[in-house]
Design a protein around this motif. Sequence first.
Motif, PDB file in Angstrom:
ATOM      1  N   ASP A 129       7.246   8.624   2.867  1.00 45.84           N
ATOM      2  CA  ASP A 129       6.166   7.675   3.053  1.00 45.84           C
ATOM      3  C   ASP A 129       5.919   7.269   4.520  1.00 45.84           C
ATOM      4  OD1 ASP A 129       5.602   7.550   0.316  1.00 45.84           O
ATOM      5  OD2 ASP A 129       7.216   6.000   0.139  1.00 45.84           O
ATOM      6  N   GLY A 130       5.896   8.491   5.445  1.00 43.06           N
ATOM      7  CA  GLY A 130       5.887   8.306   6.761  1.00 43.06           C
ATOM      8  C   GLY A 130       6.773   7.555   7.383  1.00 43.06           C
ATOM      9  N   THR A 142       8.181   3.369  11.616  1.00 39.15           N
ATOM     10  CA  THR A 142       9.467   2.856  11.543  1.00 39.15           C
ATOM     11  C   THR A 142      10.289   4.264  10.977  1.00 39.15           C
ATOM     12  OG1 THR A 142       8.681   0.594  10.562  1.00 39.15           O
ATOM     13  CG2 THR A 142      10.645   1.400   9.841  1.00 39.15           C
ATOM     14  N   ASP A 146       2.803  -3.149   9.662  1.00 40.98           N
ATOM     15  CA  ASP A 146       2.525  -1.483   9.454  1.00 40.98           C
ATOM     16  C   ASP A 146       2.627  -1.178  11.059  1.00 40.98           C
ATOM     17  OD1 ASP A 146       1.655   0.777   8.671  1.00 40.98           O
ATOM     18  OD2 ASP A 146      -0.758   0.312   8.599  1.00 40.98           O
ATOM     19  N   ASN A 148      -4.117   6.580   7.120  1.00 35.34           N
ATOM     20  CA  ASN A 148      -3.360   6.965   5.893  1.00 35.34           C
ATOM     21  C   ASN A 148      -1.893   6.418   6.446  1.00 35.34           C
ATOM     22  OD1 ASN A 148      -1.703   7.852   4.043  1.00 35.34           O
ATOM     23  ND2 ASN A 148      -1.812  10.233   4.339  1.00 35.34           N
ATOM     24  N   ARG A 149      -1.442   5.450   5.553  1.00 37.65           N
ATOM     25  CA  ARG A 149      -0.329   4.871   5.601  1.00 37.65           C
ATOM     26  C   ARG A 149       1.030   5.534   5.517  1.00 37.65           C
ATOM     27  NH1 ARG A 149       0.903  -0.870   5.536  1.00 37.65           N
ATOM     28  NH2 ARG A 149       3.002  -0.842   4.688  1.00 37.65           N
ATOM     29  N   ALA A 150       0.886   6.743   4.937  1.00 37.48           N
ATOM     30  CA  ALA A 150       2.027   7.705   4.438  1.00 37.48           C
ATOM     31  C   ALA A 150       2.144   8.528   5.565  1.00 37.48           C
ATOM     32  CB  ALA A 150       1.754   8.389   3.288  1.00 37.48           C
ATOM     33  N   ALA A 151       1.431   8.436   6.798  1.00 35.44           N
ATOM     34  CA  ALA A 151       1.433   9.507   7.955  1.00 35.44           C
ATOM     35  C   ALA A 151       2.379   9.166   8.696  1.00 35.44           C
ATOM     36  CB  ALA A 151       0.089   9.859   8.367  1.00 35.44           C
ATOM     37  N   ARG A 190       8.417  -1.705   7.198  1.00 37.84           N
ATOM     38  CA  ARG A 190       7.363  -0.844   7.426  1.00 37.84           C
ATOM     39  C   ARG A 190       6.299  -1.692   6.518  1.00 37.84           C
ATOM     40  NH1 ARG A 190       4.407   4.685   6.708  1.00 37.84           N
ATOM     41  NH2 ARG A 190       3.046   4.346   8.488  1.00 37.84           N
TER      42      ARG A 190
END
Lengths: 72, 308
Positions: free
Chosen positions: A48-49, B98, B95, A5-8, B91
């Motif tokens: 968003d992480g 950040t 990826d 999950n990108r938001a983690a 970010r």
Amino acid sequence: MATQNRAAVDPKLLEILVCPLTKGPLRYDEAKQELISQKAGLAYPIRDGIPIMLVDEARELNPDETPSTASG
Amino acid sequence: MADRIEVFDRRLLRQRRERAVATLAAHDFLFAEVATRLVDRLADIRRDFSTALDLGCHTGFIAKAAEGLPAGKIGTLFQADLSPRMAAAARSNADIPTLAADEEYLPFRDAGLDLILSCASLHFVNDLPGALIQIQRALKPDGVFLAALFGGATLTELRQAWLAAETSLEGGAGPRVAPFADLSDAAGLLQRAGFAMPVADSDTITVTYDNPLKLMSDLRGMGETNVLIERRRTPTRRATLTAVAEHYMAQFGGDDGRAPATFQILYLTGWAPAEGQPQALKPGSATSRLADIFDTPEQSAGEKAGPR
């Protein structure tokens, strides 16, 4: 890993973070997506992480938001 | 904290950075160039780093430049920027973990990182000695700090052109270009912050523009315009701006009709203290004479260095 999950927020990042004001420990509130500095009485948002470790973006803790265990 | 001397308006800087997210891609060559040079220096340090931080990452120039490093040179790279929007852009470009952080109030625990890099960001910190102390403490023993920041000779042409234009047209001049650190101060600053083996050096990048207004628009696009607290709050008059451009070209304009702009880049390198690091020998502790090595008669240079 591809489906991560990108938001983690990254756990390795959490390991090195402390409160910018007190340099004290932070508690990760996963449900609220906040990093809580009990000592400073502040909750830093995670958007968003991305932990937003800025004092003027932090939420002041309510008096009833006392820690379950005495620490910090 | 109440008696801190504030030179830069950090809130305004943050706004400038937030706004620059949209424009930076068209004005980013200087940041990209400095990041490449910084990463070249990192490549010269013969060790690997399991955790590293890019402090003041903008949209992620270090991460991009570090793609060319051998695998394993940097294990995990973290990125931090004062502006949450800039951090979000960084970010999405790469990826990697950040965060948003203020260089003046670092949110990192003691001895948690192997390497801290910083590219063109520390020049707008009010308390540079304080920030360097926090950086040193965040490093593990023998951890490395490697930073590039704008030095005192940066934008010297623009500084002088503003001064000339404002003095002649408005009868007085306000500060337009920030007082950047000088190379002569840099190693001392590192030493005061507790770094071992501090090294400071500099190089100069000269960028030529069609005209001085293009330079100013570039600085705006980079989010690098005046954030001095003592800056003038009144809008700049058109006539003054024209006069700045005229003074600039009269004094510094090239034969090709273009406007050169100097950017002095200071490179700071320091190690967090650790056991077993090389130490400087005490003066007078040598056990053999240089004159013997070179097989030449010794020429006295005056007083002998004695033990202190």
